[in-house]
Design a protein around this motif. Structure first.
Motif, PDB file in Angstrom:
ATOM      1  N   ALA A  82      -1.642   1.966  10.102  1.00  0.00           N
ATOM      2  CA  ALA A  82      -1.296   0.731   9.395  1.00  0.00           C
ATOM      3  C   ALA A  82      -2.557  -0.045   9.030  1.00  0.00           C
ATOM      4  CB  ALA A  82      -0.373  -0.129  10.248  1.00  0.00           C
ATOM      5  N   SER A  83      -3.503  -0.096   9.947  1.00  0.00           N
ATOM      6  CA  SER A  83      -4.760  -0.794   9.681  1.00  0.00           C
ATOM      7  C   SER A  83      -5.493  -0.171   8.500  1.00  0.00           C
ATOM      8  CB  SER A  83      -5.643  -0.770  10.923  1.00  0.00           C
ATOM      9  OG  SER A  83      -6.877  -1.401  10.663  1.00  0.00           O
ATOM     10  N   GLU A  84      -5.559   1.149   8.479  1.00  0.00           N
ATOM     11  CA  GLU A  84      -6.226   1.842   7.377  1.00  0.00           C
ATOM     12  C   GLU A  84      -5.474   1.640   6.067  1.00  0.00           C
ATOM     13  OE1 GLU A  84      -6.484   5.781   9.017  1.00  0.00           O
ATOM     14  OE2 GLU A  84      -8.404   5.352   9.968  1.00  0.00           O
ATOM     15  N   ARG A  85      -4.146   1.657   6.133  1.00  0.00           N
ATOM     16  CA  ARG A  85      -3.342   1.458   4.922  1.00  0.00           C
ATOM     17  C   ARG A  85      -3.511   0.038   4.389  1.00  0.00           C
ATOM     18  NH1 ARG A  85      -1.821   3.416   0.400  1.00  0.00           N
ATOM     19  NH2 ARG A  85       0.314   2.983  -0.205  1.00  0.00           N
ATOM     20  N   ILE A  86      -3.587  -0.927   5.293  1.00  0.00           N
ATOM     21  CA  ILE A  86      -3.827  -2.314   4.887  1.00  0.00           C
ATOM     22  C   ILE A  86      -5.145  -2.405   4.124  1.00  0.00           C
ATOM     23  CG2 ILE A  86      -4.462  -4.608   5.765  1.00  0.00           C
ATOM     24  CD1 ILE A  86      -2.246  -4.159   7.935  1.00  0.00           C
ATOM     25  N   ASN A  87      -6.183  -1.773   4.655  1.00  0.00           N
ATOM     26  CA  ASN A  87      -7.482  -1.787   3.974  1.00  0.00           C
ATOM     27  C   ASN A  87      -7.386  -1.185   2.578  1.00  0.00           C
ATOM     28  OD1 ASN A  87      -8.723  -2.993   6.164  1.00  0.00           O
ATOM     29  ND2 ASN A  87      -9.453  -1.059   7.010  1.00  0.00           N
ATOM     30  N   GLU A  88      -6.682  -0.061   2.458  1.00  0.00           N
ATOM     31  CA  GLU A  88      -6.517   0.602   1.153  1.00  0.00           C
ATOM     32  C   GLU A  88      -5.797  -0.307   0.163  1.00  0.00           C
ATOM     33  OE1 GLU A  88      -4.303   4.151   1.963  1.00  0.00           O
ATOM     34  OE2 GLU A  88      -5.895   5.034   3.181  1.00  0.00           O
ATOM     35  N   LEU A  89      -4.698  -0.904   0.628  1.00  0.00           N
ATOM     36  CA  LEU A  89      -3.907  -1.746  -0.269  1.00  0.00           C
ATOM     37  C   LEU A  89      -4.608  -3.058  -0.598  1.00  0.00           C
ATOM     38  CD1 LEU A  89      -0.314  -1.070   1.126  1.00  0.00           C
ATOM     39  CD2 LEU A  89      -1.311  -0.227  -1.015  1.00  0.00           C
ATOM     40  N   GLN A  90      -5.382  -3.575   0.338  1.00  0.00           N
ATOM     41  CA  GLN A  90      -6.154  -4.781   0.043  1.00  0.00           C
ATOM     42  C   GLN A  90      -7.160  -4.503  -1.065  1.00  0.00           C
ATOM     43  OE1 GLN A  90      -7.730  -5.913   3.918  1.00  0.00           O
ATOM     44  NE2 GLN A  90      -6.415  -7.713   3.926  1.00  0.00           N
ATOM     45  N   GLU A  91      -7.776  -3.345  -0.992  1.00  0.00           N
ATOM     46  CA  GLU A  91      -8.736  -2.989  -2.031  1.00  0.00           C
ATOM     47  C   GLU A  91      -8.030  -2.835  -3.381  1.00  0.00           C
ATOM     48  OE1 GLU A  91     -12.120   0.333  -2.846  1.00  0.00           O
ATOM     49  OE2 GLU A  91     -11.925  -0.570  -0.867  1.00  0.00           O
ATOM     50  N   LYS A  92      -6.868  -2.216  -3.351  1.00  0.00           N
ATOM     51  CA  LYS A  92      -6.126  -1.991  -4.598  1.00  0.00           C
ATOM     52  C   LYS A  92      -5.640  -3.302  -5.207  1.00  0.00           C
ATOM     53  CE  LYS A  92      -2.404   0.624  -6.706  1.00  0.00           C
ATOM     54  NZ  LYS A  92      -1.409   1.665  -6.555  1.00  0.00           N
ATOM     55  N   THR A  93      -5.145  -4.217  -4.361  1.00  0.00           N
ATOM     56  CA  THR A  93      -4.579  -5.468  -4.860  1.00  0.00           C
ATOM     57  C   THR A  93      -5.606  -6.590  -4.986  1.00  0.00           C
ATOM     58  OG1 THR A  93      -3.996  -6.247  -2.645  1.00  0.00           O
ATOM     59  CG2 THR A  93      -2.322  -4.964  -3.850  1.00  0.00           C
ATOM     60  N   GLY A  94      -6.741  -6.440  -4.305  1.00  0.00           N
ATOM     61  CA  GLY A  94      -7.746  -7.506  -4.313  1.00  0.00           C
ATOM     62  C   GLY A  94      -7.533  -8.537  -3.228  1.00  0.00           C
ATOM     63  N   ARG A  95      -6.467  -8.391  -2.447  1.00  0.00           N
ATOM     64  CA  ARG A  95      -6.239  -9.318  -1.333  1.00  0.00           C
ATOM     65  C   ARG A  95      -7.252  -9.057  -0.229  1.00  0.00           C
ATOM     66  NH1 ARG A  95      -1.338 -11.994   0.630  1.00  0.00           N
ATOM     67  NH2 ARG A  95       0.040 -12.271  -1.119  1.00  0.00           N
ATOM     68  N   GLY A  96      -7.642 -10.131   0.465  1.00  0.00           N
ATOM     69  CA  GLY A  96      -8.549  -9.978   1.591  1.00  0.00           C
ATOM     70  C   GLY A  96      -9.970  -9.648   1.184  1.00  0.00           C
ATOM     71  N   GLN A  97     -10.283  -9.730  -0.106  1.00  0.00           N
ATOM     72  CA  GLN A  97     -11.631  -9.429  -0.574  1.00  0.00           C
ATOM     73  C   GLN A  97     -12.509 -10.667  -0.398  1.00  0.00           C
ATOM     74  OE1 GLN A  97     -12.340  -6.212  -1.482  1.00  0.00           O
ATOM     75  NE2 GLN A  97     -10.241  -5.947  -0.799  1.00  0.00           N
ATOM     76  N   PRO A  98     -13.805 -10.481  -0.133  1.00  0.00           N
ATOM     77  CA  PRO A  98     -14.703 -11.610   0.114  1.00  0.00           C
ATOM     78  C   PRO A  98     -14.736 -12.649  -1.014  1.00  0.00           C
ATOM     79  CG  PRO A  98     -15.816  -9.529   0.553  1.00  0.00           C
ATOM     80  CD  PRO A  98     -14.479  -9.218  -0.030  1.00  0.00           C
ATOM     81  N   ASP A  99     -14.636 -12.204  -2.268  1.00  0.00           N
ATOM     82  CA  ASP A  99     -14.701 -13.156  -3.368  1.00  0.00           C
ATOM     83  C   ASP A  99     -13.372 -13.854  -3.619  1.00  0.00           C
ATOM     84  OD1 ASP A  99     -13.203 -11.161  -4.565  1.00  0.00           O
ATOM     85  OD2 ASP A  99     -14.663 -10.696  -6.117  1.00  0.00           O
ATOM     86  N   GLY A 100     -12.324 -13.382  -2.938  1.00  0.00           N
ATOM     87  CA  GLY A 100     -11.016 -14.024  -3.039  1.00  0.00           C
ATOM     88  C   GLY A 100     -10.276 -13.769  -4.334  1.00  0.00           C
ATOM     89  N   ASN A 101     -10.829 -12.947  -5.216  1.00  0.00           N
ATOM     90  CA  ASN A 101     -10.167 -12.659  -6.494  1.00  0.00           C
ATOM     91  C   ASN A 101      -9.193 -11.509  -6.332  1.00  0.00           C
ATOM     92  OD1 ASN A 101     -11.657 -14.596  -7.876  1.00  0.00           O
ATOM     93  ND2 ASN A 101     -13.331 -13.182  -8.243  1.00  0.00           N
ATOM     94  N   GLN A 102      -7.954 -11.791  -6.655  1.00  0.00           N
ATOM     95  CA  GLN A 102      -6.935 -10.743  -6.587  1.00  0.00           C
ATOM     96  C   GLN A 102      -6.897 -10.002  -7.911  1.00  0.00           C
ATOM     97  OE1 GLN A 102      -3.150 -12.295  -5.490  1.00  0.00           O
ATOM     98  NE2 GLN A 102      -3.732 -12.613  -3.387  1.00  0.00           N
TER      99      GLN A 102
END
Length: 104
Positions: A82-102
Motif C-alpha cells: 500500500a505504501s508503494e502504491r501510494i507513492n506511485e499514485l501520488q506521482e501520477k496525480t501530483g498529490r503529496g509532491q513538494p511543489d504542491g501542484n496536482q
C-alpha cells in the motif's frame, strides 16, 4: 556568574534563560540533522509489519488517489504494498509532491 554567547555579531552577555533557549534550539537542529541521516525512513520491503494488511488510513487514501488517477483499488494490499502504491499514485496525480501542484 556572567554568561556569554557567540553570535553572528560577536560575543555578548546573555541571561541563563536565553542561554538555555539557545542551547535547546541547537539541540533541536542537531536532533533534526541526525534524524535526516538515520534509518527512520525505511524501505517498505524492510518493514517488520510490512506483510500485515494495509491500515484503514492507507486504504482510505488509496481509494481517493485511485479515484483521481482513474485506476482500480486493490483492497488486499499489505502495508508495504500500500505504501508503494501510494507513492506511485501520488506521482501520477501530483498529490503529496513538494511543489504542491496536482496534475490534472
Amino acid at each position: 556568574m556572567e554568561l556569554y554567547a557567540y553570535t553572528v555579531h560577536g560575543i555578548r552577555r546573555v541571561s541563563h534563560l536565553e542561554l538555555m533557549f539557545q542551547m535547546e534550539i541547537g539541540m533541536d537542529k542537531q536532533t533534526q540533522a541526525e534524524a535526516e541521516n538515520s534509518n527512520m525512513v525505511k524501505d517498505p520491503k524492510n518493514w517488520t509489519t510490512g506483510g500485515e494488511p494495509m491500515t484503514g488510513a492507507q486504504k482510505s487514501y488509496l481509494k481517493t488517489l485511485s479515484e483521481e488517477a482513474h485506476e482500480d483499488l486493490d483492497e488486499n494490499l499489505t502495508k508495504a504494498e500500500a505504501s508503494e502504491r501510494i507513492n506511485e499514485l501520488q506521482e501520477k496525480t501530483g498529490r503529496g509532491q513538494p511543489d504542491g501542484n496536482q496534475k490534472q
